[in-house]
Design a protein around this motif. Structure first.
Motif, PDB file in Angstrom:
ATOM      1  N   PRO A  12       2.228   1.673 -12.124  1.00  0.00           N
ATOM      2  CA  PRO A  12       2.125   2.644 -11.022  1.00  0.00           C
ATOM      3  C   PRO A  12       0.685   2.835 -10.524  1.00  0.00           C
ATOM      4  O   PRO A  12       0.365   3.872  -9.962  1.00  0.00           O
ATOM      5  CB  PRO A  12       2.673   3.921 -11.658  1.00  0.00           C
ATOM      6  CG  PRO A  12       2.371   3.782 -13.105  1.00  0.00           C
ATOM      7  CD  PRO A  12       2.414   2.324 -13.423  1.00  0.00           C
ATOM      8  N   TYR A  13      -0.189   1.866 -10.804  1.00  0.00           N
ATOM      9  CA  TYR A  13      -1.577   1.924 -10.317  1.00  0.00           C
ATOM     10  C   TYR A  13      -1.960   0.560  -9.756  1.00  0.00           C
ATOM     11  O   TYR A  13      -1.475  -0.459 -10.236  1.00  0.00           O
ATOM     12  CB  TYR A  13      -2.549   2.233 -11.472  1.00  0.00           C
ATOM     13  CG  TYR A  13      -2.353   3.608 -12.045  1.00  0.00           C
ATOM     14  CD1 TYR A  13      -3.024   4.706 -11.516  1.00  0.00           C
ATOM     15  CD2 TYR A  13      -1.481   3.813 -13.116  1.00  0.00           C
ATOM     16  CE1 TYR A  13      -2.830   5.977 -12.035  1.00  0.00           C
ATOM     17  CE2 TYR A  13      -1.271   5.081 -13.643  1.00  0.00           C
ATOM     18  CZ  TYR A  13      -1.954   6.162 -13.095  1.00  0.00           C
ATOM     19  OH  TYR A  13      -1.758   7.417 -13.600  1.00  0.00           O
ATOM     20  N   SER A  14      -2.847   0.566  -8.751  1.00  0.00           N
ATOM     21  CA  SER A  14      -3.406  -0.699  -8.281  1.00  0.00           C
ATOM     22  C   SER A  14      -4.864  -0.741  -8.704  1.00  0.00           C
ATOM     23  O   SER A  14      -5.517   0.297  -8.831  1.00  0.00           O
ATOM     24  CB  SER A  14      -3.357  -0.781  -6.763  1.00  0.00           C
ATOM     25  OG  SER A  14      -2.052  -0.608  -6.347  1.00  0.00           O
ATOM     26  N   LEU A  15      -5.366  -1.964  -8.890  1.00  0.00           N
ATOM     27  CA  LEU A  15      -6.765  -2.123  -9.302  1.00  0.00           C
ATOM     28  C   LEU A  15      -7.627  -2.398  -8.074  1.00  0.00           C
ATOM     29  O   LEU A  15      -7.234  -3.160  -7.194  1.00  0.00           O
ATOM     30  CB  LEU A  15      -6.883  -3.305 -10.247  1.00  0.00           C
ATOM     31  CG  LEU A  15      -6.400  -3.057 -11.675  1.00  0.00           C
ATOM     32  CD1 LEU A  15      -6.239  -4.376 -12.391  1.00  0.00           C
ATOM     33  CD2 LEU A  15      -7.374  -2.162 -12.425  1.00  0.00           C
ATOM     34  N   SER A  23     -11.613  -0.047 -10.693  1.00  0.00           N
ATOM     35  CA  SER A  23     -11.105   1.332 -10.805  1.00  0.00           C
ATOM     36  C   SER A  23      -9.628   1.330 -10.406  1.00  0.00           C
ATOM     37  O   SER A  23      -9.119   0.325  -9.893  1.00  0.00           O
ATOM     38  CB  SER A  23     -11.906   2.283  -9.920  1.00  0.00           C
ATOM     39  OG  SER A  23     -11.836   1.813  -8.591  1.00  0.00           O
ATOM     40  N   LEU A  24      -8.965   2.463 -10.628  1.00  0.00           N
ATOM     41  CA  LEU A  24      -7.518   2.512 -10.395  1.00  0.00           C
ATOM     42  C   LEU A  24      -7.181   3.400  -9.202  1.00  0.00           C
ATOM     43  O   LEU A  24      -7.789   4.438  -9.008  1.00  0.00           O
ATOM     44  CB  LEU A  24      -6.799   3.090 -11.619  1.00  0.00           C
ATOM     45  CG  LEU A  24      -6.975   2.357 -12.940  1.00  0.00           C
ATOM     46  CD1 LEU A  24      -6.247   3.105 -14.057  1.00  0.00           C
ATOM     47  CD2 LEU A  24      -6.435   0.932 -12.842  1.00  0.00           C
ATOM     48  N   ILE A  25      -6.180   2.964  -8.423  1.00  0.00           N
ATOM     49  CA  ILE A  25      -5.638   3.842  -7.379  1.00  0.00           C
ATOM     50  C   ILE A  25      -4.177   4.079  -7.707  1.00  0.00           C
ATOM     51  O   ILE A  25      -3.431   3.137  -8.002  1.00  0.00           O
ATOM     52  CB  ILE A  25      -5.671   3.200  -5.980  1.00  0.00           C
ATOM     53  CG1 ILE A  25      -7.067   2.704  -5.645  1.00  0.00           C
ATOM     54  CG2 ILE A  25      -5.183   4.187  -4.936  1.00  0.00           C
ATOM     55  CD1 ILE A  25      -7.126   2.157  -4.220  1.00  0.00           C
ATOM     56  N   GLU A  26      -3.783   5.335  -7.645  1.00  0.00           N
ATOM     57  CA  GLU A  26      -2.407   5.688  -7.955  1.00  0.00           C
ATOM     58  C   GLU A  26      -1.460   5.186  -6.863  1.00  0.00           C
ATOM     59  O   GLU A  26      -1.758   5.335  -5.680  1.00  0.00           O
ATOM     60  CB  GLU A  26      -2.307   7.210  -8.000  1.00  0.00           C
ATOM     61  CG  GLU A  26      -1.525   7.695  -9.180  1.00  0.00           C
ATOM     62  CD  GLU A  26      -1.627   9.200  -9.296  1.00  0.00           C
ATOM     63  OE1 GLU A  26      -0.576   9.810  -9.487  1.00  0.00           O
ATOM     64  OE2 GLU A  26      -2.744   9.733  -9.188  1.00  0.00           O
ATOM     65  N   SER A  27      -0.329   4.611  -7.232  1.00  0.00           N
ATOM     66  CA  SER A  27       0.649   4.198  -6.213  1.00  0.00           C
ATOM     67  C   SER A  27       1.442   5.419  -5.768  1.00  0.00           C
ATOM     68  O   SER A  27       1.694   6.323  -6.557  1.00  0.00           O
ATOM     69  CB  SER A  27       1.635   3.184  -6.783  1.00  0.00           C
ATOM     70  OG  SER A  27       0.949   2.133  -7.347  1.00  0.00           O
ATOM     71  N   GLY A  29       4.453   5.020  -4.005  1.00  0.00           N
ATOM     72  CA  GLY A  29       5.850   4.628  -3.731  1.00  0.00           C
ATOM     73  C   GLY A  29       6.838   5.521  -4.456  1.00  0.00           C
ATOM     74  O   GLY A  29       6.482   6.244  -5.401  1.00  0.00           O
ATOM     75  N   GLY A  30       8.074   5.475  -3.993  1.00  0.00           N
ATOM     76  CA  GLY A  30       9.126   6.332  -4.541  1.00  0.00           C
ATOM     77  C   GLY A  30       9.321   6.164  -6.030  1.00  0.00           C
ATOM     78  O   GLY A  30       9.388   7.146  -6.782  1.00  0.00           O
ATOM     79  N   LEU A  31       9.355   4.923  -6.490  1.00  0.00           N
ATOM     80  CA  LEU A  31       9.611   4.670  -7.905  1.00  0.00           C
ATOM     81  C   LEU A  31       8.491   5.230  -8.769  1.00  0.00           C
ATOM     82  O   LEU A  31       8.727   5.924  -9.758  1.00  0.00           O
ATOM     83  CB  LEU A  31       9.755   3.157  -8.131  1.00  0.00           C
ATOM     84  CG  LEU A  31       9.997   2.762  -9.581  1.00  0.00           C
ATOM     85  CD1 LEU A  31      11.361   3.244 -10.033  1.00  0.00           C
ATOM     86  CD2 LEU A  31       9.889   1.256  -9.756  1.00  0.00           C
ATOM     87  N   ALA A  32       7.236   4.934  -8.331  1.00  0.00           N
ATOM     88  CA  ALA A  32       6.091   5.407  -9.102  1.00  0.00           C
ATOM     89  C   ALA A  32       6.122   6.929  -9.207  1.00  0.00           C
ATOM     90  O   ALA A  32       5.938   7.501 -10.288  1.00  0.00           O
ATOM     91  CB  ALA A  32       4.808   4.941  -8.436  1.00  0.00           C
ATOM     92  N   LEU A  68      -8.811   0.694 -19.174  1.00  0.00           N
ATOM     93  CA  LEU A  68      -8.626   1.646 -18.059  1.00  0.00           C
ATOM     94  C   LEU A  68      -7.161   2.088 -17.969  1.00  0.00           C
ATOM     95  O   LEU A  68      -6.851   3.274 -17.825  1.00  0.00           O
ATOM     96  CB  LEU A  68      -8.962   0.948 -16.739  1.00  0.00           C
ATOM     97  CG  LEU A  68     -10.324   1.131 -16.114  1.00  0.00           C
ATOM     98  CD1 LEU A  68     -10.372   0.388 -14.782  1.00  0.00           C
ATOM     99  CD2 LEU A  68     -10.618   2.615 -15.882  1.00  0.00           C
ATOM    100  N   LEU A  69      -6.285   1.092 -18.053  1.00  0.00           N
ATOM    101  CA  LEU A  69      -4.857   1.388 -17.909  1.00  0.00           C
ATOM    102  C   LEU A  69      -4.312   2.110 -19.137  1.00  0.00           C
ATOM    103  O   LEU A  69      -3.416   2.952 -19.028  1.00  0.00           O
ATOM    104  CB  LEU A  69      -4.083   0.098 -17.642  1.00  0.00           C
ATOM    105  CG  LEU A  69      -4.273  -0.421 -16.213  1.00  0.00           C
ATOM    106  CD1 LEU A  69      -3.850  -1.868 -16.077  1.00  0.00           C
ATOM    107  CD2 LEU A  69      -3.481   0.447 -15.226  1.00  0.00           C
TER     108      LEU A  69
END
Ligand code: ADQ
Length: 735
Positions: A12-15, A23-27, A29-32, A68-69
């Protein structure tokens, strides 16, 4: 405390990489959104791919990303470029995706992609097995990971596994095309609970399971050997409040604060007060029916010239799978159609189609939802379609109309939308006209119902319901474990058995001593069974009786050389060893001429089924008939018979693929009790698998050792999971 882990293709995160730092960005989307609340609440992990090609990462970078994750309780599954190509873009998106959406002409049958799909699924499962402990729950998502449930279950049977499919499950006729259909089903059947958006997909899935694996299916429970697997539908929802609040917020911004898009839209409306906006939003995918939608819009402009200059279609398409040939062609077709419509109907002040080929920031998306009079959603196939729900949630003033394809799962929840066939251009054009001319009061009335429903069944509720259903399956399975005859329990039963001086043993036949066979004649006892029975009979303290629904001739033939007692036809006939057949209760058959025509009518309408006439009962057999049709017929027949049986003092017995009508006052319980009457048995064992055996379990004295074969609810004191377990139990008695 047991944990709940999520497994999905993506984390549920993109790099993001900036100046060599990740660094991480939160997704969003509905599922996340829905799942984040679940796995954090239950202290679990999210296992998935980070979205980065592992070939491009140094060891050092991989370790950093994992760390990080890890802080976000995420576990990465690394994928190389080739794996992404063959597992994700290949088998997932070029094989399963088109097939499950009925685009059979696009299906790629590459065996290399299948091999990689298996290997990558195994890697996901291995990562799960590293983190999941006995008693934990794992929820696996979607078509990229169809094999993972079984890969987990086969190694850790005490982990509860749920699976949710976000896309349609196709009809058996389409599913069977796939060369790897058996493997895919086997993979899915590793789950304890399988979730689908709507009942139709669940129904298609169950039908494939029944036809390809031949498992018994009772309502939505699959009996696969000693396991119970449940399938159910859970229509996915959205984070309603997030859309509602954002919608209120963007619409209350001051003129200066408004986004460029917002200002642009306002300008559009200002040129003429009767201007209208129609919105369409999707990924650019051939399942979404985008060219058909554009053609329908062109038809609309052609048929209703009074709307020229007044209606604009805003079409938002997120780029998707851009390397795949079908998607490249689709993009070209859409570009051309947009050009054609704008060239034909546009002028300097009016552009009929505004086409955005990109993703939009969330706030802009909500602005579009809020400012569009009509949502035009016309997929050719769509598992659910969340855009329709997002539109509803964003309508602060409760106006707006949805024109919706009947091929989207969401159509089943939106009776208030105007539904259309997505290929029928005339129908869509007419629906658009209806939507654009619908009185405000009617719009509000429809929207009110939609909003109430979509608000109630949010993505959180959806996730909660799925988790509850999983807990429920777990409970049923636990119940089985509580009554299961473990080694310790067996020792206790056996100690009592050894001390007893006079024992009665009642054994049901089909499903207890032998497995079910498609052809009942194949259920003949084998050598192993004869050995087991002869050993029991050789002990003179034992009185062994086969108690079955079968007719006496078959049992007599099979057990001609075995000195055993037989009770047949659910208790009508009794033959003690060395004696003649006798009826246990006086019964009559006057009712048969009344009931026979009822059964004959069903046989006429159900090819492959037939009637068997026993001495005191009539049986409708449907094991050779088309499974789904016959289940429906069975229910109809029961309804019809219920009206008749009361007056005629009859009983309806439902066994495995049979419905039996017999004279009242006879059942296995009454027969077994009569048998033991005045005999002073000091130890009784009764074993059976179907509900006709429940009569024995309830009517025999409560000290009796009553054993249910199978996982279903029972009034028996104990359970064994299979015929093999029964044979083992009987072989070890007295040792
Ligand atoms: P999708 O095929 O992706 O999902 P859908 O359910 O409509 O289809 O979800 C699309 C999402 O993307 C929506 O949340 C929407 O807001 C967002 N989106 C679309 N266009 C956008 C744009 N231009 N910019 C930003 N966001 C955009 C699969 C199945 C569906 C099923 C879902 C969930 O195919 O049938 O409903 O999973 O199970």
């Amino acid at each position: 405390m047991s944990k709940l882990h999520i497994v999905a293709n993506r984390l549920p995160y993109s790099l993001v990489k900036e100046e060599n730092e990740y660094s991480l960005i939160e997704s969003v989307g509905g599922l996340a959104t829905g799942m984040k609340s679940v796995y954090t609440e239950y202290g679990g992990k999210w296992i998935g791919w980070s979205g980065v090609n592992s070939d491009e990462l140094s060891n050092d970078e991989s370790t950093k990303i994992d760390q990080l994750l890890d802080e976000k309780s995420c576990v990465t599954v690394p994928l190389s470029e080739q794996e992404i190509l063959e597992y994700y873009e290949g088998f997932s998106n070029k094989t399963v995706w088109p097939l499950f959406h009925y685009f059979t002409q696009y299906v790629d049958y590459s065996p290399e992609n299948w091999e990689t799909y298996k290997r990558v699924n195994q890697r996901f499962a291995d990562r799960v097995l590293e983190v999941a402990e006995d008693g934990d729950t794992v929820w696996v998502h979607d078509y990229q990971l169809l094999l993972v449930p079984e890969m987990i279950k086969s190694v850790k049977p005490n982990v509860t596994v749920g699976f949710f499919l976000h896309i349609p499950f196709p009809s058996y006729e389409v599913f069977r095309i796939l060369p790897w259909r058996m493997e895919l089903l086997k993979g899915m059947l590793g789950a304890d609970l399988l979730g689908f958006h709507i009942y139709d997909y669940e129904r298609h899935f169950l039908s494939s399971v029944r036809r390809l694996y031949g498992y018994e299916i009772a309502f939505n429970q699959i009996h696969a050997g000693n396991r119970i697997i449940k399938a159910d539908s859970f229509p996915m929802g959205i984070d309603y409040e997030k859309f509602r609040k954002t919608s209120t917020m963007v619409m209350h911004k001051t003129i200066q604060e408004r986004s460029d898009l917002h200002k642009e839209l306002e300008k559009y409306f200002m040129t003429s007060p009767d201007r209208r906006l129609v919105l369409s939003i999707d990924r650019l995918d051939y399942t979404k029916g985008i060219p058909q939608r554009l053609k329908a819009f062109r038809k609309f402009l052609e048929k209703y010239p009074e709307f020229h200059g007044k209606v604009t279609l805003i079409m938002l398409a997120v780029p998707s799978r851009g390397q795949v040939e079908e998607y490249v062609n689709l993009k070209k077709e859409v570009d051309e159609l947009v050009g054609n419509i704008n060239g034909t109907y546009g002028n300097i002040n009016y552009t009929p189609v505004w086409y955005f080929y990109r993703a939009m920031p969330f706030e802009n998306l909500v602005e579009l939802y809020n400012m569009s009079d009509v949502a035009l959603i016309t997929p050719l196939r769509d598992g659910m379609n969340l855009v329709a729900k997002e539109y509803v949630a964003s309508r602060g003033n409760q106006t707006g109309v949805i024109v919706l394809s009947e091929m989207a799962g969401v159509a089943q929840e939106m009776g208030e939308a105007i539904t259309i066939n997505p290929i029928n251009e005339d129908e869509i054009a007419a629906a658009l006209h209806t939507a654009l001319t619908m009185p405000i009061d009617e719009q509000k009335e429809r929207m009110k119902f939609l909003q109430e429903r979509i608000q109630r069944y949010s993505v959180f509720k959806w996730a909660g319901e799925f988790v509850n259903a999983l807990e429920n399956v777990k409970r049923i399975q636990k119940e089985f474990l509580v009554k299961k005859i473990t080694d310790k329990v067996f020792t206790e039963i056996n100690d009592k058995y050894k001390k007893a001086g006079k024992r009665a043993i009642f054994l049901d036949y089909d499903g207890t001593l032998t497995s079910f066979h498609k052809n009942p004649q194949e259920a003949t006892p084998n050598e192993e069974l004869y050995t087991i029975l002869n050993r029991l009979i050789a002990d003179e303290r034992n009185t062994v009786t086969i108690i079955s629904g079968r007719d006496r001739y078959t049992l007599e033939k099979w057990f001609a050389d075995v000195p055993i007692n037989l009770i047949c036809e659910h208790g009508v006939w009794l033959r003690k060893h060395g004696e003649e057949w006798q009826t246990i209760t006086k019964v009559n058959n006057d009712w048969m001429p009344i009931i026979r025509p009822v059964l004959e009518r069903v046989v006429d309408r159900t090819p492959g089924s037939f009637i068997e006439e026993k001495n005191y009962s009539l049986v409708w057999h449907y094991r050779k008939a088309e499974p789904e049709q016959s289940l429906i017929r069975a229910n109809e027949l029961k309804d019809e018979l219920l009206d008749l049986v009361g007056n005629l003092n009859l009983e309806i017995m439902e066994g495995s693929k049979v419905i039996e009508v017999k004279s009242g006052g006879i059942n296995k319980g009454i027969a077994a009790n009569q048998f033991i009457h005045n005999e002073n048995f000091d130890h009784i064992i009764a074993m059976g698998d179907d509900w006709t055996d429940e009569y024995m379990f309830t009517e025999l004295p409560k000290e009796a050792v009553t054993v249910k074969v199978g996982i279903q609810r029972t009034s028996a004191n104990f359970k064994l999971e299979s015929v093999d377990a029964v044979r083992q139990f009987l072989s070890q008695l007295g040792e």
